[in-house]
Structures are given as C-alpha cells and as structure tokens.
Scaffold this motif. Structure first.
Motif, mmCIF file in Angstrom:
data_model
loop_
_atom_site.group_PDB
_atom_site.id
_atom_site.type_symbol
_atom_site.label_atom_id
_atom_site.label_comp_id
_atom_site.label_asym_id
_atom_site.label_seq_id
_atom_site.Cartn_x
_atom_site.Cartn_y
_atom_site.Cartn_z
ATOM 1 N N ALA A 31 0.837 -1.208 0.000
ATOM 2 C CA ALA A 31 0.000 0.000 0.000
ATOM 3 C C ALA A 31 0.868 1.251 0.000
ATOM 4 C CB ALA A 31 -0.920 -0.005 1.214
ATOM 5 N N LEU A 32 1.923 1.247 0.777
ATOM 6 C CA LEU A 32 2.810 2.411 0.826
ATOM 7 C C LEU A 32 3.525 2.603 -0.503
ATOM 8 C CD1 LEU A 32 4.383 2.264 4.382
ATOM 9 C CD2 LEU A 32 2.606 3.768 3.561
ATOM 10 N N LYS A 33 3.847 1.518 -1.154
ATOM 11 C CA LYS A 33 4.485 1.633 -2.475
ATOM 12 C C LYS A 33 3.559 2.351 -3.443
ATOM 13 C CE LYS A 33 5.985 -2.370 -3.927
ATOM 14 N NZ LYS A 33 6.740 -3.469 -4.529
ATOM 15 N N ILE A 81 3.507 6.051 -2.626
ATOM 16 C CA ILE A 81 4.692 6.731 -3.154
ATOM 17 C C ILE A 81 4.551 6.928 -4.660
ATOM 18 C CG2 ILE A 81 7.189 6.461 -3.545
ATOM 19 C CD1 ILE A 81 7.341 5.146 -0.795
ATOM 20 N N ASP A 82 3.981 5.941 -5.333
ATOM 21 C CA ASP A 82 3.774 6.041 -6.774
ATOM 22 C C ASP A 82 2.811 7.183 -7.115
ATOM 23 O OD1 ASP A 82 2.456 4.040 -9.421
ATOM 24 O OD2 ASP A 82 4.420 5.000 -9.298
ATOM 25 N N TYR A 83 1.704 7.267 -6.384
ATOM 26 C CA TYR A 83 0.752 8.354 -6.613
ATOM 27 C C TYR A 83 1.387 9.699 -6.325
ATOM 28 C CZ TYR A 83 -3.323 5.338 -7.188
ATOM 29 O OH TYR A 83 -4.222 4.415 -7.644
ATOM 30 N N GLN A 84 2.177 9.761 -5.264
ATOM 31 C CA GLN A 84 2.869 11.002 -4.911
ATOM 32 C C GLN A 84 3.761 11.467 -6.049
ATOM 33 O OE1 GLN A 84 5.153 10.471 -1.313
ATOM 34 N NE2 GLN A 84 3.901 11.990 -0.305
ATOM 35 N N THR A 85 4.454 10.506 -6.655
ATOM 36 C CA THR A 85 5.340 10.845 -7.768
ATOM 37 C C THR A 85 4.542 11.444 -8.913
ATOM 38 O OG1 THR A 85 6.761 9.021 -7.154
ATOM 39 C CG2 THR A 85 7.099 9.945 -9.330
ATOM 40 N N HIS A 86 3.459 10.806 -9.277
ATOM 41 C CA HIS A 86 2.665 11.329 -10.384
ATOM 42 C C HIS A 86 2.061 12.679 -10.048
ATOM 43 C CE1 HIS A 86 3.171 8.147 -13.216
ATOM 44 N NE2 HIS A 86 2.993 7.260 -12.262
ATOM 45 N N VAL A 127 9.309 -3.981 9.730
ATOM 46 C CA VAL A 127 8.807 -2.745 10.333
ATOM 47 C C VAL A 127 9.770 -1.601 10.037
ATOM 48 C CG1 VAL A 127 8.272 -1.615 12.521
ATOM 49 C CG2 VAL A 127 7.459 -3.919 12.094
ATOM 50 N N ARG A 128 11.046 -1.914 10.081
ATOM 51 C CA ARG A 128 12.036 -0.882 9.765
ATOM 52 C C ARG A 128 11.843 -0.382 8.331
ATOM 53 N NH1 ARG A 128 17.554 0.665 10.788
ATOM 54 N NH2 ARG A 128 17.309 -0.155 12.868
ATOM 55 N N GLN A 129 11.583 -1.296 7.436
ATOM 56 C CA GLN A 129 11.353 -0.915 6.036
ATOM 57 C C GLN A 129 10.119 -0.018 5.925
ATOM 58 O OE1 GLN A 129 9.977 -3.831 3.205
ATOM 59 N NE2 GLN A 129 11.471 -3.160 1.699
ATOM 60 N N LEU A 130 9.064 -0.395 6.647
ATOM 61 C CA LEU A 130 7.840 0.413 6.623
ATOM 62 C C LEU A 130 8.104 1.801 7.182
ATOM 63 C CD1 LEU A 130 5.159 -2.172 7.784
ATOM 64 C CD2 LEU A 130 5.547 -1.342 5.489
ATOM 65 N N ASP A 162 10.914 3.434 7.105
ATOM 66 C CA ASP A 162 11.664 4.194 6.098
ATOM 67 C C ASP A 162 10.750 4.703 4.998
ATOM 68 O OD1 ASP A 162 14.608 2.059 6.267
ATOM 69 O OD2 ASP A 162 14.065 3.878 7.376
ATOM 70 N N GLN A 163 9.827 3.861 4.586
ATOM 71 C CA GLN A 163 8.894 4.259 3.531
ATOM 72 C C GLN A 163 8.044 5.433 3.991
ATOM 73 O OE1 GLN A 163 6.910 0.497 2.466
ATOM 74 N NE2 GLN A 163 7.238 1.169 0.374
ATOM 75 N N VAL A 164 7.532 5.329 5.228
ATOM 76 C CA VAL A 164 6.670 6.388 5.749
ATOM 77 C C VAL A 164 7.457 7.689 5.893
ATOM 78 C CG1 VAL A 164 5.375 7.110 7.784
ATOM 79 C CG2 VAL A 164 5.042 4.849 6.870
ATOM 80 N N GLU A 165 8.719 7.560 6.286
ATOM 81 C CA GLU A 165 9.565 8.757 6.409
ATOM 82 C C GLU A 165 9.734 9.430 5.049
ATOM 83 O OE1 GLU A 165 13.241 8.027 8.513
ATOM 84 O OE2 GLU A 165 14.085 9.821 7.554
ATOM 85 N N GLN A 166 9.901 8.625 4.023
ATOM 86 C CA GLN A 166 10.053 9.178 2.684
ATOM 87 C C GLN A 166 8.773 9.889 2.249
ATOM 88 O OE1 GLN A 166 11.199 6.386 -0.344
ATOM 89 N NE2 GLN A 166 11.242 7.955 -1.915
ATOM 90 N N ILE A 167 7.625 9.276 2.585
ATOM 91 C CA ILE A 167 6.338 9.887 2.242
ATOM 92 C C ILE A 167 6.193 11.226 2.958
ATOM 93 C CG2 ILE A 167 3.828 9.655 2.496
ATOM 94 C CD1 ILE A 167 4.208 6.653 2.012
ATOM 95 N N GLN A 168 6.587 11.265 4.229
ATOM 96 C CA GLN A 168 6.506 12.515 4.990
ATOM 97 C C GLN A 168 7.358 13.613 4.373
ATOM 98 O OE1 GLN A 168 7.543 11.244 9.026
ATOM 99 N NE2 GLN A 168 5.918 12.603 9.706
ATOM 100 N N LYS A 169 8.587 13.239 3.999
ATOM 101 C CA LYS A 169 9.504 14.215 3.390
ATOM 102 C C LYS A 169 8.922 14.763 2.102
ATOM 103 C CE LYS A 169 14.024 12.527 4.720
ATOM 104 N NZ LYS A 169 15.036 11.706 4.097
ATOM 105 N N GLU A 170 8.351 13.857 1.329
ATOM 106 C CA GLU A 170 7.772 14.259 0.048
ATOM 107 C C GLU A 170 6.589 15.198 0.284
ATOM 108 O OE1 GLU A 170 8.967 12.847 -3.007
ATOM 109 O OE2 GLU A 170 7.620 14.119 -4.146
ATOM 110 N N GLN A 171 5.798 14.924 1.307
ATOM 111 C CA GLN A 171 4.645 15.780 1.625
ATOM 112 C C GLN A 171 5.113 17.172 2.033
ATOM 113 O OE1 GLN A 171 1.701 14.804 0.912
ATOM 114 N NE2 GLN A 171 1.000 12.996 1.987
ATOM 115 N N ASN A 172 6.154 17.217 2.807
ATOM 116 C CA ASN A 172 6.749 18.499 3.219
ATOM 117 C C ASN A 172 7.210 19.287 2.017
ATOM 118 O OD1 ASN A 172 6.810 19.426 5.797
ATOM 119 N ND2 ASN A 172 8.523 18.140 6.419
ATOM 120 N N TYR A 173 7.883 18.589 1.142
ATOM 121 C CA TYR A 173 8.372 19.196 -0.085
ATOM 122 C C TYR A 173 7.218 19.684 -0.932
ATOM 123 C CZ TYR A 173 10.695 19.512 -4.633
ATOM 124 O OH TYR A 173 11.148 19.945 -5.828
#
Lengths: 215, 225
Positions: free
Chosen positions: A148-150, A153-158, B158-161, B163-174
């Motif tokens: 789901a997170l992938k 991230i994909d939607y965010q990119t688009h 969980v660590r991978q998740l 990291d993913q969430v952190e990336q999403i947060q950064k992108e949202q900030n940006y």
C-alpha cells in the motif's frame, strides 16, 4: 564441517535466487531535445511481468511518442503524442527489450520525460533465508502495508509531476505577462506619437499645394 | 571433506559473484556518443540520499559485440543542485558509483559524459552505459541493516515500513514548499496583470488627450479650424 555445509547451502540458495530473476526497476527523468529520439534497453527473462509508465513533465503540448519493442523487433506498444500512459506486459521471449521516446514531430520544444520501468518483483528482504514456513499474520500485514505504501509513493510521484507541469506553466505565464505589458506600453506610445506625426505631415503637404494653386 | 570445499566454493561462489556484480548494475542501459552529455533530473526533498551506479561497455568492431570494462575509458559525473551550483564533479573509471545527499529540496541534475583518454577507441563506435539511480529509501540495503543491528524478520519489515513512511513525509513536506512557490508565482502574475491593466488604461487616456490637444493646436496654427 557444519560451517562449511551451511556455507554451501547459503551459496546454493543465493545462486538459485539469482536465477529466479533479480529486481530491475528503473525510474528516470531526462530531457529530450527537439527532433531527438532516446532509446533505452533492458535484458529481460521470459515470464517476467514488466510495467512501463511514462509522463511528460515539461515542454510544448506535453506529449511524446513512445514505442516498446521485443527482442525480435515486434512492436508491443506504440503510441503517438501521448501525455501519460502505463503499459503492463509479460515477457514472452528472452532478450533485450527496447523502448524509445521520440520528440521528432516537434520543431523547437524540448521535453522532459519521466519514465518508470519495473521488471519483475522486489527482492526479498532476507535473501539468505530459505523460506519454508508460511508468513505469520504480522508478517503478511507488514507485506500488505508495504504494498500500500508503495502505491502511495507512486501516486505522490505522479502528483509531483503534474504539479511541476502546472508550476512551469504558471512561471511561463508570469514572465510572459511582464514582457507583454512592457512591450505593449511601448507599442502604444510609439503608435500614438507616429499617428500624430503622420497626420501633421499630411497637412503640411496640402498647405504647399494650396498656396501654389492660389497664386 | 575439507579438500572438496575450495572446489565447491569456486564453482558456486565464482559465477554467483560475477553475475551478482553484473546484475546488480546491469539494469537499464542506453547508448551515448563520444562527446555527448546525458543528463537526468531528480526532483527530491532535502536530506535525501541518492546512489548512482553505472557500468560502461565499448563496441568492438572486431568481435562485433560490446566489450566489458574497457580500461582507460572514464566517465565524468557532474551533479548540480536546484540553485545550479555544482555539488559533485568527478571523473570516474569505466565503472563507477557516486552518491550524494541533497541539502535543498528541488530539481537536481545528474550529468554524465565520457572523457575517454584513448579517443581512437571510439572510432565509429558508441558507448553503452548501464545506469541505476536509487533514491531515498531504495538506497537502504536491508540485509546489511539486519546483519548490523541484528534484527529479526519482523523488525526488519517494520524498519522498512518506517523508512517508507519517512520518505512519504519528506515528500509531503516538499509538496507544501512547492505549493507555496506556486501560489507566490500565481499571486505575482495576478498583481502584474492588475498593474498592467491600470497602467495601460492610463497611458491610453493620456496619449488620447495629448493627441487631441496637439492636433487642435496644430490645426489652429494652420488656420484650418
């Protein structure tokens, strides 16, 4: 002896892992000059599910020609002047697949193209483990959250790419408005002054002819 | 028996290591001309790590195929930040790995061009470049992290998740920062259009009045009015 045995097993598993197909996912944004064509190649094994997604970020009418060919040259996907598309296929042959983006129809606009070419699945987190038991509930929950997170991230990119498009248009508009307003003010002044000068010149000529006729 | 081990090691490890090295950077490839410069854009938030790996091959006319890892063939990598300031400009060999961390959010430009020391090799040939650029959480090597921090499978997931969430947060900030810029540009356009229309109207009126006055005095002088 135990250590050697487990080392051998480890190496065999890693070797088997290699044969099953590794991750090959590439996401790139590049600039395509006018009248140019850019091709990318990738070696794919048969049976791998692949997805090609592309989006034009900036330039002209935001469109590009895209073409995907298999190792024998058969066209699997061909679209002209497309702004965004996603194409999924399963590799039917082993070999080098080629996909090209063409801006040959454009005379002077550079285009920035983003593409995402996913080949196969992600690598497992634990490559050095031979999975024999099924995933526990926690682990499968983690896997579904990861998927789901992938897609998030994909939607965010688009979304980011569309926003970049909008923003570049807005910045273009801003500079164009600035130039246009200065330019038009100048044109107005020049035209009004030259109108008066021209009108004056008409009357000056008539005056001389009138005096000649009179005398 | 211990004598058989080196053999099994060589037979299983050898090809594996070779193939793993090749396949790890044998991702996408493209062709590049002699002096051609290829640039890629990465729009990333700040404090994001980017790892790029490339491998080059040269077309050999004699064998009619691409030769791997030609010595003397280098690639020059130049990375610019969103303010077009160069943050990395280095010459690498025929295979290279470059990495950088962004300090300002925005469009970073990664440019590659070949800087061959033996230009004769290029005659009529093109250079094949395998390129792999990983951004953000894709740069993490999870098996390595698991080994280093001694994590169980669940902890690693969980660590991978995280990291993913952190990336999403950064992108949202940006995203918020970008939207602000967009809003400022739109408001500036709005202001400019407003001022332009007022100024244009004033210029029009003033020139109209001037024209009439000037012509009137001109015709009076000419005794036509």
């Amino acid at each position: 002896v135990m250590m050697f045995g487990s080392l051998r097993v480890l190496l065999q598993v890693l070797w088997a892992q290699l044969l099953c197909g590794w991750v090959l996912g590439s996401e790139l944004t590049f600039e395509l000059p006018d009248n140019a064509k850019q091709c990318f190649y990738e070696d794919i094994t048969v049976g791998t599910k692949c997805t090609l997604e592309f989006q034009v970020v900036t330039g002209g009418h935001y469109d590009v020609d895209c073409r995907l060919e298999d190792p024998d040259g058969t066209t699997l996907y061909k679209e002209m002047k497309k702004q965004y598309d996603s194409f999924t296929f399963t590799a039917a042959k082993n070999g080098t697949y080629k996909f090209c983006f063409s801006n040959e129809f454009s005379t002077f606009t550079h285009k920035t193209v983003y593409f995402d070419f996913q080949v196969g699945d992600d690598p497992p987190l634990f490559p050095n483990e031979n999975r024999v038991t099924a995933l526990t509930q926690m682990e499968s929950a983690c896997v579904s959250i990861h998927e789901a997170l992938k897609s998030v991230i994909d939607y965010q990119t688009h979304f980011r790419l569309r926003e970049a498009q909008g923003r570049s248009r807005a910045e273009d508009l801003n500079t164009r408005v600035a130039f246009w307003s200065i330019g038009e003010a100048l044109i107005l002044l020049v035209v009004s002054i030259s109108q008066v000068v021209l009108l004056r010149s008409f009357f000056s000529d008539k005056k001389t002819t009138m005096t000649r006729v009179g005398s | 028996s211990p004598f058989l081990l080196p053999q099994t090691l060589v037979t299983s490890a050898g090809p594996f290591l070779l193939l793993s090295w090749i396949s790890s950077i044998s991702a996408l490839y493209f062709h590049i001309g002699e002096t051609e410069k290829k640039c890629f854009i990465e729009e990333i938030p700040d404090e994001t790590m980017v790892i790029g790996k490339y491998r080059t091959q040269l077309w050999d006319k004699q064998s009619g195929s691409f030769l791997p890892a030609t010595p003397g063939l280098g690639m020059h990598v130049e990375i610019k930040d969103p303010d077009t300031k160069i943050i990395l400009s280095r010459q690498y060999g025929s295979d290279g790995r470059f990495t950088f961390t962004s300090h300002t959010p925005g469009e970073h430009q990664i440019c590659l061009h070949s800087n061959s020391t033996k230009m004769a090799l290029f005659a009529g040939g093109k250079l094949r470049v395998h390129l792999d650029i990983q951004v953000g959480e894709h740069t993490n090597n999870y098996p390595e992290i698991a080994a280093k921090d001694k994590l169980t499978e669940l902890q690693l997931r969980v660590r991978q998740l995280l990291d993913q969430v952190e990336q999403i947060q950064k992108e949202q900030n940006y995203q918020r920062y970008r939207e602000e810029r967009f809003r400022m540009t739109s408001e500036s356009t709005n202001q400019r259009v407003l001022w332009w229309s007022i100024t244009q109207t004033l210029i029009l009126i003033i020139t109209g009045i001037w024209q009439m006055k000037h012509l009137k005095s001109f015709f009076e002088a000419k005794k036509l009015v």
